[in-house]
Design an enzyme around this catalytic site. Sequence first.
Site, short mmCIF file in Angstrom:
data_model
loop_
_atom_site.label_atom_id
_atom_site.label_comp_id
_atom_site.label_asym_id
_atom_site.label_seq_id
_atom_site.Cartn_x
_atom_site.Cartn_y
_atom_site.Cartn_z
CD1 TRP A 138 0.13 -1.33 3.16
CD2 TRP A 138 0.63 0.85 3.24
NE1 TRP A 138 0.96 -1.14 4.24
CE2 TRP A 138 1.27 0.19 4.33
CE3 TRP A 138 0.80 2.22 3.10
CZ2 TRP A 138 2.07 0.88 5.25
CZ3 TRP A 138 1.60 2.91 4.02
CH2 TRP A 138 2.22 2.23 5.08
CG ASN A 139 5.01 1.21 0.91
OD1 ASN A 139 4.61 0.24 0.25
ND2 ASN A 139 6.29 1.42 1.10
CE LYS A 162 -4.74 -9.57 -0.86
NZ LYS A 162 -4.28 -8.61 0.18
N GLY A 215 6.22 -6.56 0.28
CA GLY A 215 5.65 -6.31 1.60
C GLY A 215 6.66 -6.62 2.69
CB SER A 216 6.12 -7.38 6.25
OG SER A 216 5.30 -8.55 6.21
CD GLU A 237 10.26 -5.32 -5.65
OE1 GLU A 237 10.30 -4.15 -5.19
OE2 GLU A 237 9.87 -5.58 -6.79
CG LEU A 238 10.88 -9.61 1.39
CD1 LEU A 238 11.46 -10.81 2.10
CD2 LEU A 238 9.37 -9.71 1.28
#
EC number: 1.2.1.3
Length: 471
Positions: A138-139, A162, A215-216, A237-238
């Site tokens: 989302w960022n 998604k 994400g995380s 991609e974390l």
Amino acid sequence: MSLETITTISPSTNQPVVTRTGVTSEDLQRIPEVAQEAFRSFSRSTTLKQRQEIVTRALDILEKKKDELARELTEQMGRPIAYTGVEVLTAIKRSRYLTKISDSVLGEEGVVPGEEEKGFRRYIKRKPVGVAFIIFAWNYPYLILVNSLIPAILAGNAVILKPSPQTPTIVEQFAAAFAEAGLPQNVIQYFHCGSPTLLETIVRSPLVNHVCFTGSVAGGLAVQKAASDRIVNVGLELGGKDPAYVRDDVDAAWAAEEVVDGAIFNSGQSCCAIERVYVHKNIYNTFVEEVKKVLSKYRVGDPFDKQTQIGPVVSKRAKDTIQAHVADAIQKGAKDETPANETFENPPAEGNYVKPTLLTGVNHDMIVMTEETFGPVIPVMKVDSDEEAIKLMNSSEFGLTASVWTKDVAKAEELVEQVEAGTVFINRSDYPSPDLAWTGWKNSGRGVTLSRFGFEQFVKLKSHHIKAYPK
């Protein structure tokens, strides 16, 4: 069965702003089947030139809607309206660059010849992988999405998208733009989902040929685990805990302006934000004073106010995490040296506002120097030498980006060669350039997006070995 209702809560008001209906397990069985059918037709019936034209038309459509897209983004994830339109335009610019260079990878220029031998012809071609499942955060949703979506479509794949429940409308805008641009039906599909169990259904599907996750670290590990019982590539991609090193030869005022921007832009909610600052002892006190001057001028407030520079963080949970990192540092001896600023002390009452915070006297016993904070916090640590700075920069489980700030660019080029990170900056930070590989080292991920190398996860190699017919 009752369908899941997914509600987006505004970070600036903590009120619902968007609701969407989730998918059923039956939907998640059907979506990959439809995607495979769409892929087979799309990959065979279109040329690279035709796909480039579709992408270009879709980007033109999105660009005309940039103001609407910016407003949606500000409402859903809280970034000030002064900046959200820039993300949309940057995503479009990035996508045009990827489209421009796609000939060199996917076209005839990308065919790799074998060694010449009389009576034989050998070469390697790239073919689309099939169906790519793209899970994105989302960022920076527009920028993150185009990193994968544009190369995937140009290569001839079908995609399943998604989005984060925080920014659900992004996929709808992209799907509509591509449909209007002439993309065949079902080449892009999307679904809304908040359930990890349902999400894993798609990851495990044998009809999904590649998975991209942004994400995380915890989320990436969960996706990797769900994919572990079959042969499928997973691009991750974390997170990051990205360091900056300020050498003692720089202009402190200039470096402070740049480092503050790199640390707290988007309320620090960037995987490549500066989260640790190491400053040479000879310039440490001066640098801290200059950071205070910079912070004193920042404006925190309503993200729809065009004067606002720092909006809310995404959720109450995020706010709690950030404040816990600050409290832990202070309890262990750090000092909060944030300057007086009326907007820091009196933000709008209802949102998830966190004041940009300057911490001095920090060390690696504090979680603010070791765990991803993802907030507007600037922890500054004094170092005695280049060698100590590099050692501390590398003392992390993460390795996304790192920056060195100095007049001596030649020396900085020597230093960054020792830094364990996928991208190293000199006198810049927090900027994934589309002509460079975006890749995480260590727990910051695996795989590559952007540049010509960003196409490789969406293709598979096919070797051709041809012998002349004997006469």
